[in-house]
Design an enzyme around this catalytic site. Structure first.
Site: not given
Length: 594
Positions: A414, A479, A451, A128
């Site tokens: 995504t 998510s 992001q 991430r």
């Protein structure tokens, strides 16, 4: 290989699937009639761009399901060369960043689940993005008014760019699970970038809708002829991306996190009309993290997914755990009853997500209590025959500090990749640059993420700090929910995941109940209409048979919205003699296998 090039064979259709085929054919006809109206009514990022019905693919050895046929082909090439599931995932990601640049790439982040059949172990890897060290909690508040910035202005800016983590994470996973040399894995993407790939219909339509990307000179040159997106079928040649990949092939992730490429990234972020504060030290200091996955029981199955900072794993497991404790199991699959219980479980899970889930390095995560039988029993008792309206987060004994609810709204970007290799090892990779085309900043042939807009724009709510507020070095909540499902004998049953922003949770949970409860095969589960609630209206996929459930749900008390729910579910399920793959008909994905 199976007969007919691995195509779906009627002899392999589960009995219950015949009933569902009629529903899905009806949905296809409806979409062909109503898609133009739907596109005019709502045009969100990563929106619906048409539907192409697909057949399941059968394979005896290994399988790749990804969001573009060229990416799936690259993964299969690596598997045929003796590569591992992780090797194939790296090749797929590098091609996706070229042919599906709106959704993911080396300028973004990713979460990866890995299953070792020999070791009987699930491991998870966190790539991430992180906020720059200069980031503060008021990052997305207007300096003059103190109010949240307009979302489109915050997204298309240098301020939204986080430190990319995908390549560093893939490098870590390769060190642990790779078989082929790192440079070999980048060869398919380098070939395509240098020789060109045909502009796909979906990429073309999204480029046509995009306005901010045209402001970036490099992106305008690459994707547009004047003000118009290049036509479908045009060969898109991206030599700068090829050069970037050659540097990464030589030097690994360091090529992206230090040196000339990193300098160009920092320069582009600072030079934007709405500049950001990303620094070279932020790129240099980034580290990927191996985390323990979150796992739980659903009926006789074991389900594993990503832990925080992704909320996906916990929320999916909560939905399943609540459903198991209600009358959902007795509801007909295509009924208002089934949608009612599913939506109610979703409200409760999304309420907890908004209150509690964030980067565990900054906010203690009550994961164990959120998934405990006692707590799920309490939450399930809130589900009745009538909708509860807006659910409130539960009261946790282990939550140390009261927290406010954030205002973040994940955009439906995504991509998801599901892979099984010849040894039976598997990868579920969910990867993103967040919004469609990310921050709209193209550097060295790849797009930078936006992001940081996954953080809450408001740092406090009702006088309490929001768990998912911006912080220096912090990872925004996600998510993404890559998932493995195991049978009672601990054998791998299903590999799954989807794009879709905050709706990912509902998409993945739907696919799991479709396969585990309703006995649909991988392709039928991916094609099944989407539905659920994100603790707001009960959402039904527009133009599908489930849209027809609206009147019954409204009569029951639901506020119902029929909208585009553009999932990108990619599933692999174990079948007798091998594997069956299914790709979502709402996007351009393809399953490939031998």
């Amino acid at each position: 290989m199976y007969p007919e090039g691995g195509r779906h064979l009627l002899t392999h259709i589960k009995p219950d699937t015949v009933r569902w085929m009629r529903i899905l054919l009806w949905a296809a006809a409806s979409l062909s009639l109503w898609a133009p109206v739907a596109l005019l009514a709502q045009a969100p990022p990563e929106a619906a761009t048409g539907r192409e019905e697909k057949q399941a693919v059968l394979a005896s050895r290994h399988m790749v399901v990804a969001a573009n046929p060229l990416a799936s082909d690259a993964g299969l090439e690596i598997l045929r060369a003796g590569g591992s599931a992780v090797d194939a995932a790296i090749a797929v990601q590098m091609v996706l960043g070229l042919v599906e640049p709106q959704s993911s790439g080396i300028g973004g982040g990713a979460f990866l689940l890995h299953w070792s059949r020999a070791g009987q172990r699930v491991r998870s890897y966190d790539g991430r993005e992180t906020a720059p060290q200069a980031a503060r909690s008021d990052r997305f508040l207007d300096a003059a008014s103190g109010q949240p910035l307009a979302r489109d202005l915050a997204i298309a800016s240098g301020r939204s760019v986080g430190v990319p983590g995908a390549v560093r994470m893939l490098e870590l996973a390769h060190r642990r699970h790779g078989r082929l040399p790192w440079p070999r894995l980048l060869e398919p993407a380098i070939r395509l970038a240098e020789s060109g790939f045909p502009m796909s219909p979906r990429l073309h339509r999204l480029l046509e809708r995009e306005s901010a990307l045209r402001n970036d000179p490099a992106a305008r040159s690459l994707y547009y002829d004047g003000d118009l997106a290049k036509p479908v079928g045009t060969q898109i040649v991206n030599p700068e991306y090829a050069g970037t990949l050659r540097s990464i092939a030589r030097s690994g992730a360091n090529a992206l996190h230090a040196g000339p490429i990193a300098q160009d990234v920092v320069r582009a972020v600072a030079a934007h009309v709405r500049p950001g504060d990303l620094a070279l030290k932020d790129l240099a200091q980034y580290r990927a993290v191996e985390r323990a996955p979150v796992c739980g029981r659903y009926r006789t199955f074991r389900v594993c997914s990503m832990a925080p900072p992704s909320s996906g794993g916990i929320a999916v497991l909560q939905i399943l755990g609540i459903l198991e404790r209600t009358a959902f199991g007795r509801a007909a699959p295509n009924s208002a009853d089934a949608v009612h219980y599913f939506a109610e479980a979703g409200r409760l899970a999304y309420a907890d997500r908004a209150r509690y889930i964030a980067d565990p390095a900054f906010v203690p995560q009550p994961s164990a209590e959120l998934l405990s039988p006692r707590y799920l029993d309490e939450r399930a008792r809130l589900v009745g025959e009538r909708p509860m309206g807006r659910a409130q987060p539960g009261t946790l004994r282990t939550a140390r500090v009261p927290q406010g609810e954030g205002t973040e709204t994940e955009i439906a970007g995504t991509s998801h990749v599901s892979i099984v290799d010849g040894r039976g090892d598997a990868v579920a990779l969910s990867t993103t640059i967040e919004d469609a085309f990310g921050s709209r900043i193209l550097v060295r042939g790849f797009l930078l993420n936006n992001q940081l807009t996954d953080f809450s724009f408001v740092p406090e709510s009702d006088g309490r700090a929001v768990a998912n507020r911006v912080g220096p070095g912090k990872r925004p909540r996600s998510s993404m929910a890559p998932v493995f499902v195991f049978d009672a004998d601990r054998s791998l049953r299903l590999v799954a995941g989807s794009p879709g922003g905050a709706t990912i949770i509902n998409y993945v949970a739907k696919a799991l109940v479709a396969t585990l409860d309703w006995n649909l095969d991988a392709q039928a589960a991916a094609s099944l209409p989407n539905f659920g609630s994100r603790n707001g209206p009960t959402e039904l996929e527009r133009g599908t048979p489930y849209d027809l459930l609206g009147p019954a749900l409204r009569e029951r008390g639901h506020e119902v919205q029929a909208i585009d729910l553009t999932s990108g579910l990619h599933l692999i399920e174990r079948v007798k003699g091998g594997w069956r793959g299914g790709a979502d008909p709402r996007r351009e994905g393809a399953a490939r296998g031998d």
